[in-house]
Design a protein around this motif. Structure first.
Motif, PDB file in Angstrom:
ATOM      1  N   ASN A   1       0.855  -1.183   0.000  1.00  0.00           N
ATOM      2  CA  ASN A   1       0.000   0.000   0.000  1.00  0.00           C
ATOM      3  C   ASN A   1       0.886   1.226   0.000  1.00  0.00           C
ATOM      4  O   ASN A   1       1.706   1.423   0.901  1.00  0.00           O
ATOM      5  CB  ASN A   1      -0.888  -0.012   1.238  1.00  0.00           C
ATOM      6  N   LYS A   2       0.759   2.055  -1.004  1.00  0.00           N
ATOM      7  CA  LYS A   2       1.641   3.211  -1.206  1.00  0.00           C
ATOM      8  C   LYS A   2       1.524   4.210  -0.069  1.00  0.00           C
ATOM      9  O   LYS A   2       2.453   4.988   0.201  1.00  0.00           O
ATOM     10  CB  LYS A   2       1.301   3.882  -2.545  1.00  0.00           C
ATOM     11  N   ASN A   3       0.466   4.201   0.650  1.00  0.00           N
ATOM     12  CA  ASN A   3       0.250   5.187   1.707  1.00  0.00           C
ATOM     13  C   ASN A   3       0.883   4.746   3.037  1.00  0.00           C
ATOM     14  O   ASN A   3       0.818   5.481   4.020  1.00  0.00           O
ATOM     15  CB  ASN A   3      -1.238   5.429   1.915  1.00  0.00           C
ATOM     16  N   LEU A   4       1.458   3.545   3.060  1.00  0.00           N
ATOM     17  CA  LEU A   4       2.035   3.040   4.309  1.00  0.00           C
ATOM     18  C   LEU A   4       3.565   3.217   4.310  1.00  0.00           C
ATOM     19  O   LEU A   4       4.210   3.167   3.256  1.00  0.00           O
ATOM     20  CB  LEU A   4       1.681   1.574   4.479  1.00  0.00           C
ATOM     21  N   PRO A   5       4.199   3.322   5.488  1.00  0.00           N
ATOM     22  CA  PRO A   5       5.671   3.441   5.581  1.00  0.00           C
ATOM     23  C   PRO A   5       6.340   2.093   5.331  1.00  0.00           C
ATOM     24  O   PRO A   5       5.744   1.038   5.579  1.00  0.00           O
ATOM     25  CB  PRO A   5       5.925   3.916   7.006  1.00  0.00           C
ATOM     26  N   ILE A   6       7.585   2.163   4.857  1.00  0.00           N
ATOM     27  CA  ILE A   6       8.376   0.964   4.592  1.00  0.00           C
ATOM     28  C   ILE A   6       9.685   1.065   5.397  1.00  0.00           C
ATOM     29  O   ILE A   6      10.371   2.091   5.374  1.00  0.00           O
ATOM     30  CB  ILE A   6       8.686   0.820   3.100  1.00  0.00           C
ATOM     31  N   TYR A   7       9.966  -0.024   6.092  1.00  0.00           N
ATOM     32  CA  TYR A   7      11.220  -0.119   6.864  1.00  0.00           C
ATOM     33  C   TYR A   7      12.090  -1.191   6.210  1.00  0.00           C
ATOM     34  O   TYR A   7      11.678  -2.352   6.123  1.00  0.00           O
ATOM     35  CB  TYR A   7      10.947  -0.469   8.310  1.00  0.00           C
ATOM     36  N   LEU A   8      13.346  -0.805   5.781  1.00  0.00           N
ATOM     37  CA  LEU A   8      14.248  -1.714   5.082  1.00  0.00           C
ATOM     38  C   LEU A   8      15.223  -2.353   6.079  1.00  0.00           C
ATOM     39  O   LEU A   8      15.802  -1.657   6.920  1.00  0.00           O
ATOM     40  CB  LEU A   8      15.042  -0.974   4.003  1.00  0.00           C
ATOM     41  N   LYS A   9      15.346  -3.650   5.991  1.00  0.00           N
ATOM     42  CA  LYS A   9      16.269  -4.390   6.859  1.00  0.00           C
ATOM     43  C   LYS A   9      17.044  -5.394   5.990  1.00  0.00           C
ATOM     44  O   LYS A   9      16.528  -5.809   4.950  1.00  0.00           O
ATOM     45  CB  LYS A   9      15.507  -5.126   7.952  1.00  0.00           C
TER      46      LYS A   9
END
Length: 602
Positions: free
Chosen positions: A70-78
């Motif tokens: 969902n483009k409106n949600l944040p993404i956390y990269l690990k």
């Protein structure tokens, strides 16, 4: 694309006379309406789905391993150096605020990349050189969902959509990125549902159909709704009686029905006749002119605008095509050929009869009257001579009689009667003397309708019809009245005549100038030179004549200017026997006769 069907099951009767073909035609005609409906959306207050529905996944991996987020949600990269090893946050040292968290900037594919790919075996650049691109698909757009209403019949009126039998509601869905996860619907703001559903409804009513869809990363459409009326109730039809309250129809009487239709409205009412080969016609039409007068069965039914048809009803009707018959009669009337004679006092009546529906009115025209409705007998007392009356009748269902004509002659003149005598009569001072052989003859005349009869009566008695000459029997005074009546009852004023019936002749009187000197064998003897004097008296009509006859000689009028009176001549000689026959008459020819026998001696 996924399609959900929501089906309203009901039944429709099989209508005769081509109704199924009409339904098919209506279905084709209503396709544009469905297309219009598909874009007719209405926002409602219930635009937020239940919470249990909103709790969905925001990351979705499809069958091709594409990752959607969902483009409106944040993404956390690990990252980790081993498959199940410890993970470490991947951040931007130059702009840490842009990656804590990271938001995708592009709808659709976004890329996490390194410049060149390394061969896992050699740990050197892989050839040909290629950039490593790890796709992550951003999805911020809600799906598109449209309901499609499929029905055997559809009708739109005043912005309201009506659906008939076998209504199916299908969803047409499409999502540009992650795909549609599910569609939800609610009927009349009740519980939200999903999945395939067969909705069995036995009620005709108005409904509000609300719906929304969610994609695989939990993008929701706004809730939309469509209002419509589901109508499976057929009309109810009743054949209307005519305004006179019967099922008697005329050639021009429209066939009318009372139809109760509660929803989509009446499309048409059809009827046919059961006793004759007859095409279906629509309400308001009249019976075909080829039908004959008589009784028929009328079958009828109605269809509403979504092709619900009722079971046929039937009534027995009568088609009245026969006009009334009018007859003209008149009091004191007389027909001669085509002409009808009436008197000035005659009452002319018009009477009509009708075979079925009944007479509505009779109209007539004549002198001084133009096309007037007949209500009571009338006369033509103002007019003498020839007139004409035209008349015709119409019945309750407007069958009109061909106009009739009657020539009328108004006879206002009285007949005239004359009396004449057959036989002897004598008039003195307006009195007529007659004898018992005298006959009275009455003759009459009339200038127009003719004499109907003549009558007479003795004064003080009842009149009796005259048929032939008659005699009087009562001696003495008789007062006779007489008159005539013509064929239209014009009566002559009574006339009278004074009559005197004289049945008796005069009384003979005679005298001798000398007295008798003797008698021989019963015969008186008179001396020579004796004279005989004759006379007669009549106290009724009066003496008319005296005649005598001596010894059967020729009769001689007594005291006639042309004869020598017996009293003046020496007619009697000595020694002879004489017989003198005396005859006298009165003025009505009654006769008296007497004989005198005597002898003369010196």
């Amino acid at each position: 694309m996924k399609i959900f069907k929501f089906v309203f099951f009901t039944s429709i009767m099989s209508l005769s006379l081509g109704l199924n073909a009409q339904i098919a035609m209506a279905d084709n005609q209503l396709k544009p309406v469905r297309a219009e409906l598909n874009t007719a959306k209405k926002s409602v207050n219930n635009d937020t789905p239940p919470k249990v529905i909103k709790e969905g996944e925001t990351v979705f991996v499809d069958e091709n391993a594409k990752i959607y987020v969902n483009k409106n949600l944040p993404i956390y990269l690990k990252f980790s150096t081993t498959p199940n090893g410890k993970t470490h946050d991947l951040k931007s040292l130059s702009h840490p605020e842009d990656t804590e968290p990271l938001y995708l900037d592009t709808e659709g594919p976004n890329y996490i990349r390194t410049k060149w790919a390394i061969d896992p075996e050699t740990k050197k650049y892989a050839y040909p050189l290629r950039e490593i691109q790890m796709e992550l698909y951003a999805d911020s757009k809600a799906p598109i969902v449209r309901p499609v209403f499929n029905s055997g019949s559809t009708f739109k009126k005043d912005k309201i959509i009506y659906y008939g039998h076998d209504l199916e509601i299908e969803f047409t869905e499409w999502d540009e990125q992650s795909g549609v996860k599910n569609s939800f619907w609610s009927l009349n703001n009740n519980e939200w549902r999903t999945g395939e559903l067969t909705f069995k409804n036995e009620d005709s009513n108005e409904y509000t159909f609300s719906y929304y869809a969610v994609d695989n990363v939990n993008n929701y459409t706004e809730t939309e709704s469509v209002s419509f009326v589901f109508d499976k109730t057929p009309p109810k039809t009743k054949l209307l009686k005519t305004k006179e309250g019967s099922y008697v129809f005329g050639p021009n009487t429209p066939v009318q029905f009372e139809v109760v239709e509660e929803h989509s409205g009446l499309k048409s009412t059809y009827f046919r006749l059961t006793d004759v080969d007859f095409e279906i016609v629509r309400t308001g039409q009249v019976m075909p002119s080829t039908l004959e007068d008589g009784e028929y069965g009328l079958v009828f039914y109605s269809v509403d605008n979504v092709m619900n048809g009722e079971e046929s009803g039937e009534e027995r009707i009568y088609l009245d095509k026969i006009a009334p018959e009018t007859s003209l009669t008149a009091t004191s009337s007389f027909a001669k050929g085509d002409r009808l004679y009436v008197s000035s006092g005659s009452k002319i009546s018009l009477e009509a009869s009708d075979n079925k529906a009944g007479v509505r009115e009779i109209t007539f025209s004549t002198r001084g009257i133009n096309n007037e409705v007949y209500s009571k007998p009338f006369s033509l007392e103002k007019y003498h001579g020839t007139s004409s009356i035209s008349y015709s009748a119409s019945d309750i269902v407007s069958n009109t009689e061909i106009k009739k004509y009657q020539e009328i002659f108004v006879d206002s003149l009285r007949p005239a009667t004359q009396i004449e005598f057959i036989g002897e009569y004598f008039e003195v001072a307006n009195r007529f003397y007659i004898n018992e052989s005298t006959e009275l003859k009455l003759s009459s005349s009339d200038l127009n309708s003719g004499v109907a009869y003549t009558e007479y009566a003795a004064i003080g008695n009842e009149f009796e019809k005259y048929s032939k000459a008659f005699k009087l029997t009562k001696e003495g005074y008789n007062g006779i009245m007489y008159r005539s009546v013509d064929n239209v009852d014009n009566s002559e004023y009574s006339k009278s005549i004074d009559l005197y019936l004289d049945k008796q002749g005069p009384e003979i009187v005679f005298n001798f100038s000398n007295q008798p000197i003797g008698e021989e064998d019963g015969i008186k003897v008179y001396p020579i030179g004796t004279r005989l004097f004759l006379g007669a008296t009549d106290d009724q009509s009066g003496t008319n004549s005296i005649a005598y006859q001596v010894n059967n000689q020729k009769a001689v009028h007594y005291s006639s200017p042309k004869t020598i009176d017996i009293s003046e001549k020496k007619a009697f000689k000595s020694g002879q026997i004489f017989e003198v026959k005396i005859t006298t008459t009165d003025l009505v020819d009654n006769v008296t006769t007497e004989s005198i026998k005597f002898k003369i001696e010196e």
